[in-house]
Design an enzyme around this catalytic site. Structure first.
Site, PDB file in Angstrom:
ATOM      1  N   THR A  83      55.358  47.556   8.721  1.00 31.79           N
ATOM      2  CA  THR A  83      56.776  47.207   8.618  1.00 31.79           C
ATOM      3  C   THR A  83      57.460  47.280   9.990  1.00 31.79           C
ATOM      4  OG1 THR A  83      56.769  48.095   6.388  1.00 31.79           O
ATOM      5  CG2 THR A  83      58.926  47.803   7.409  1.00 31.79           C
TER       6      THR A  83
ATOM      7  N   GLU B  18      54.458  50.041  -0.527  1.00 31.62           N
ATOM      8  CA  GLU B  18      53.252  49.315  -0.951  1.00 31.62           C
ATOM      9  C   GLU B  18      53.600  48.042  -1.714  1.00 31.62           C
ATOM     10  OE1 GLU B  18      50.610  50.962   0.884  1.00 31.62           O
ATOM     11  OE2 GLU B  18      49.494  50.636  -0.946  1.00 31.62           O
TER      12      GLU B  18
ATOM     13  N   ARG C  93      47.069  49.846  -4.323  1.00 34.73           N
ATOM     14  CA  ARG C  93      48.111  49.769  -5.357  1.00 34.73           C
ATOM     15  C   ARG C  93      47.779  50.555  -6.619  1.00 34.73           C
ATOM     16  NH1 ARG C  93      50.166  43.665  -3.736  1.00 34.73           N
ATOM     17  NH2 ARG C  93      51.622  44.464  -2.198  1.00 34.73           N
TER      18      ARG C  93
END
Lengths: 412, 365
Positions: A145, A389, A265
Site C-alpha cells: 500500500t 488483505e 485470505r
C-alpha cells in the site's frame, strides 16, 4: 468423500493453541492494547521458541519450515503430506481468539513470507525462508500500500530502476504490518508506469539495507498490539537476486504475487472467526454458563427470548463463515484454484466478525462498553478484518467477476 | 480427514437428479403452481428414480442400497432446485419409510415397506404440524390414549402433504403424560382412519396438495404404534437437515436465474450485472449458498456418523431459512418489475422460500 473429521494432529494443534491463547495471550491482551507501540518482547520470544520447537510457523501456513516448495510434493503424491492451510486455519482461529493484535505480532514468515512462497523462485524461497524461520524471532513484512492507493494494487508508484546487477527503489509504503520489526520487506515497485501491470515487481529488501527507513508508526482503532509502519525507500539498492520470481518476463510477476492472497485470505478469515468466537464465548459464559440461560435450538420463536435467539444467530454465522474458510483452505491444500472461495470466506468472515462483536456489546449493555471487559476491544480489533488483505468490497468484486465470468473491464 | 469432494457415485446421483430437475420438473413448474396440480407423470418419473424406495431392504422388495443422509442432501438440493412442491410430493413416501427404517419393528417394516412399488407411486405421509399460531412440536395437542388393545387418537393436524391419496399417515402424538420431545411417538393411521378436511391454500407450495386432518377417536392398534423411544429429536434433526438442503436448492434456482438475467438485461448501455450493487448482491448470494450447502453437508455427515445432529440441524435450518429470504427477495429485486411478473419464476421461488422458516417435517432423510 465428504468428511468433516479433523486429523489427530489438527485436533492437537487446536487444543494446544487454544490453551496458549487462553493462558498466555488473554492475560496480556488489554495491556498491549492500552500501551500501543510497546513491544511485547517477552511474548514474542516465548511464542517464537514454542512454535519453533513445534516446527510450525503460524503466520504463513502455506510455507513449510525449510522453504521447500510444497507443489513438488504434490506432483509426487496424490495428496499433500500435511494439510498445512487447513491446519493453519484451525490453529490461527484459536490464536486470534486469544488476542488478534498479539496474533499479528507472532514472529514468522508473515505476509512477506507468503508473497515469497507465492512468487519466489525455488532458490529465493530457500534463501529467505531460512531467514524467516531462523533461530532468532524474525518477521517478513509486505510493503504494498502507498499513500496514493489501497485496493488498487496496480497503481504502484514506487519506482525500481535497474543499475547493473542492482535495482534502485524510491517511494513510500504505508500500512506495513509489522513494519517496525521486520527482517525483510517484500516491496512492490514498478519498472515503468508505461509497462502497466507487467511492470510491477516485488523485491525482497533486507533490514539494514541503506536507503530503507521506518518513518513512523500509525495510531489505530484496534489491533494495537501490532504495529503498522510507514516505510520510506530512498535510493535503496537491491540486488537483482532479490527480485521475486527472477528477471525473466514470463516469470510470475504481479499476477503471481496477487496469488499470495489465495493463501492468506483464508488465514485472515480464520482470524476473524477467532475474534467473533471470543466475543460470542464471552457473552455465552455470562448468560448461559453463569446465569443459566438456555439456548433452545429449534424451538418455535414464541417460546424463546431475544438474547437466546441472538446467541443462536451469532453461532450460526460463525459456523457458516468457518465452513467457507475450511473449504477455501482445503482447496489450496489440494492444489485446487480457490480464488473465488478464498474471497468468499474473507468477505463472509469480515462481515460476521463486525456483526458479532457489535452485537455482543449490545447484549452486555453498558458494561459491554466498558474497558473493564475485552468486548469493546474485540469490536475495534474486528474492523480491520473487513479492511486489510482486500476490503469486503474487493472480495465481493473478486467473487462477482468469478461467478459472472467478467473481466476487470466488464466489472469495475 | 476433512474433504469437500463428492464421491463418484454421489456425483452421478447429483447429475441424474439435476438433469431430472431441469428437463422434467422445470418444464411444468409454472403450470403446476398456477393449477395447483402436479402432473402425475412427473411424480411417477420422480418416483422411478428410486429415491424413496432404493434404501428399503431387499427382503421387503427394496434395492437394499445404503441409507445415507449425505447422499440425500445432495439429492434433495437438486430436486428443490427443480421445484419444491414436486420435490416434497416425490419424497413424501420417506416420511413413513425412514422413521420405520430407524425405529420400526420387523412386522411394521414388512407390512408397510412391501406397500412401496418401485414402478408406481404409493403415497405415504406424516402429520406433525397442528393448526395453531403457537404450534410447538414439543407441546403437541394431539393425544393418544391407551385403551387396552388400541390407542385412541384425538386432535387436528395441518399442512399434511398428499393426505387425500396417501395409503397411510404417520401421525405424531403425545402418549399419556410424556414431556417434551421424548414423550412423542408415531402412530400409523391408514387412509380412512382420519378425516381429510379442506385443502390448504398457501402463499407458495401451491402445486403441493396439503390438507388439514381431523382425528376424531381414530383407533390405532398396538402393532401400528411406532415407538420412538426418544427418537423424535433425531427425526426432527433429519427433517431439519433435509430442510437445509431443500433451501439450498431453491436458493440456487433463484440465484442462477437472477445471474443470467443480470448478464442479459441492459440498462444505461451495459448489462446490469456490471453495476456493483447487482454484482455484489450476486456475490453474496453465491457465498451464502455455499455456506448453507456446507451446513447441510456437515449436519448430514454427523447423522451418518450417528452423532447427535439436533443442534447443528436446527441452527442450520434457521440460518438457511433467513438466507432463503435474502436470496429470493434479492433475486426478485434484480429482475426489477419483471421479478414481480408471473412470467418469470423468481416470484414463485420467493413465495416457496418463505415456507422454510415456518414448516416442520416436510421431508426427511
Amino acid at each position: 468423500m465428504i468428511d468433516f473429521e479433523l486429523t489427530p494432529i489438527m485436533k492437537m494443534a487446536r487444543e494446544f493453541t487454544h490453551t496458549y491463547a487462553r493462558d498466555v495471550m488473554r492475560p496480556i491482551a488489554r495491556k498491549y492494547d492500552e500501551e500501543e507501540h510497546t513491544e511485547p518482547t517477552e511474548f514474542i520470544q516465548k511464542t517464537h521458541e514454542m512454535f519453533r520447537s513445534m516446527g510450525f510457523s503460524f503466520s504463513t501456513a502455506n510455507s513449510s519450515g525449510d522453504g521447500e516448495d510444497k507443489s513438488e510434493h504434490k506432483e509426487k503424491h496424490d495428496r499433500p503430506k500435511m494439510e498445512m492451510n487447513l491446519l493453519g486455519a484451525i490453529a490461527i482461529e484459536e490464536i486470534a481468539w486469544g488476542c488478534p493484535g498479539l496474533t499479528l505480532r507472532i514472529p514468522g514468515p508473515g505476509l512477506g513470507g507468503a508473497a515469497i512462497m507465492a512468487a519466489g523462485t525455488p532458490e529465493q524461497k530457500k534463501r529467505f525462508m531460512k531467514v524467516l524461520n531462523g533461530p532468532k524471532p524474525s518477521y517478513g513484512a509486505m510493503a504494498l500500500t502507498e499513500p496514493g492507493f489501497g485496493s488498487d494494487a496496480s497503481a504502484v508508484s514506487t519506482t525500481a530502476v535497474q543499475d547493473g546487477d542492482y535495482y534502485i527503489l524510491n517511494g513510500t509504503k504505508i500500512f506495513v504490518t509489522g513494519g517496525d520489526m521486520a527482517d525483510l520487506y517484500v516491496v512492490w515497485a514498478t519498472l515503468g508506469k508505461d509497462l502497466g501491470r507487467s511492470g510491477i515487481k516485488a523485491f525482497v529488501v533486507e533490514k539494514g539495507t541503506p536507503g530503507l527507513k521506518m518513518a513512523r508508526l500509525e495510531h489505530k482503532l484496534g489491533i494495537r498490539a501490532s504495529d503498522t509502519a510507514e516505510v520510506v525507500l530512498e535510493d535503496c539498492r537491491v540486488h537483482k537476486d532479490n527480485l521475486l520470481g527472477g528477471e525473466k518476463k514470463e516469470e510470475k510477476g504481479f499476477k503471481g504475487a496477487m496469488q499470495t492472497f489465495d493463501a492468506t485470505r483464508p488465514m485472515v478469515a480464520a482470524m476473524a472467526i477467532g475474534i467473533a468466537r471470543s466475543a460470542y464465548d464471552y457473552v455465552y459464559e455470562d448468560f448461559v454458563v453463569k446465569n443459566g440461560l438456555e439456548i433452545n435450538y429449534g424451538r418455535p420463536l414464541h417460546t424463546r427470548g431475544y438474547i437466546e435467539t441472538v446467541l443462536e444467530d451469532m453461532e450460526a454465522k460463525i459456523h457458516a463463515a468457518r465452513l467457507l474458510t475450511w473449504k477455501a483452505a482445503w482447496m489450496l491444500d489440494h492444489s485446487l484454484p480457490n480464488l473465488k472461495e478464498a474471497s468468499m470466506a474473507k468477505a463472509k468472515a469480515g462481515t460476521v466478525v463486525d456483526e458479532v462483536t457489535q452485537k455482543a456489546i449490545e447484549l452486555y449493555g453498558p458494561e459491554g462498553y466498558s474497558r473493564r471487559h475485552l468486548l469493546e476491544k474485540w469490536m475495534r480489533d474486528a474492523k480491520v478484518y473487513d479492511v486489510f488483505e482486500g476490503t469486503g468490497q474487493i472480495q465481493r468484486l473478486v467473487v462477482a467477476r468469478a461467478i459472472l465470468d467478467y473481466t476487470r473491464k466488464e466489472l469495475k | 480427514m476433512v474433504s469437500f469432494e463428492l464421491s463418484e457415485e454421489q456425483t452421478l446421483l447429483r447429475d441424474t437428479c439435476r438433469d431430472f430437475a431441469l428437463t422434467v420438473m422445470r418444464k411444468q413448474d409454472r403450470q403446476a403452481d398456477e393449477s395447483g396440480e402436479i402432473p402425475a407423470d412427473i411424480v411417477k418419473q420422480g418416483h422411478e428414480l428410486g429415491l424413496t424406495t432404493g434404501y428399503l431392504p431387499e427382503a421387503y422388495g427394496g434395492a437394499g442400497s445404503r441409507l445415507s443422509a449425505l447422499d440425500s442432501v445432495i439429492i434433495f438440493e437438486e430436486l428443490a432446485y427443480g421445484n419444491l412442491s414436486m420435490a416434497l410430493n416425490i419424497l413424501a413416501p420417506s416420511l413413513l419409510n425412514i422413521p420405520l427404517m430407524l425405529y420400526g419393528t420387523d412386522d411394521q417394516k414388512k407390512k408397510y415397506f412391501t406397500m412401496n412399488k418401485p414402478d408406481q407411486f404409493q403415497g405415504f405421509t406424516a402429520a406433525l404440524t397442528e393448526p395453531s399460531v403457537r404450534f410447538d412440536p414439543e407441546a403437541l395437542k394431539t393425544t393418544a390414549l391407551d385403551d387396552g388393545d388400541d390407542f385412541v387418537l384425538n386432535g387436528e393436524k395441518a399442512f399434511v402433504a398428499i393426505a387425500d391419496s396417501a395409503l397411510a399417515a404417520l401421525v405424531f402424538a403425545k402418549k399419556g403424560s410424556g414431556e417434551g420431545l421424548a414423550g412423542i411417538d408415531g402412530f400409523i393411521v391408514p387412509s380412512g382412519g382420519f378425516a381429510v378436511k379442506e385443502r390448504e391454500k398457501n402463499q407458495g407450495l401451491r402445486a403441493l396438495k396439503q390438507f388439514t386432518l381431523s382425528l376424531d377417536g381414530a383407533r390405532v392398534q398396538r402393532p401400528d404404534v411406532l415407538k420412538l423411544s426418544g427418537g423424535f429429536a433425531n427425526l426432527l434433526a433429519r427433517s431439519r437437515t433435509a430442510s437445509i438442503a431443500l433451501t439450498t436448492g431453491v436458493c440456487r434456482a433463484a440465484y442462477e436465474y437472477a445471474l443470467a438475467y443480470a448478464k442479459e438485461r441492459n440498462a444505461f448501455g451495459e448489462p446490469i450485472a456490471s453495476r456493483q450493487w447487482v454484482a455484489f448482491t450476486l456475490a453474496e448470494m453465491a457465498t451464502e449458498i455455499d455456506a448453507i450447502r456446507l451446513m447441510a453437508w456437515k449436519s448430514a455427515w454427523m447423522l451418518d456418523k450417528d452423532m447427535d445432529a439436533y443442534k447443528e440441524a436446527s441452527m442450520g435450518k434457521r440460518y438457511a431459512a433467513d438466507i432463503a429470504m435474502f436470496i429470493t427477495r434479492n433475486a426478485t429485486q434484480i429482475l426489477g418489475g419483471h421479478g414481480f411478473i408471473r412470467e418469470h419464476p423468481v416470484e414463485m421461488w420467493y413465495r416457496d422460500a418463505r415456507s422454510f422458516a415456518v414448516s416442520e417435517f416436510m421431508a426427511i432423510l
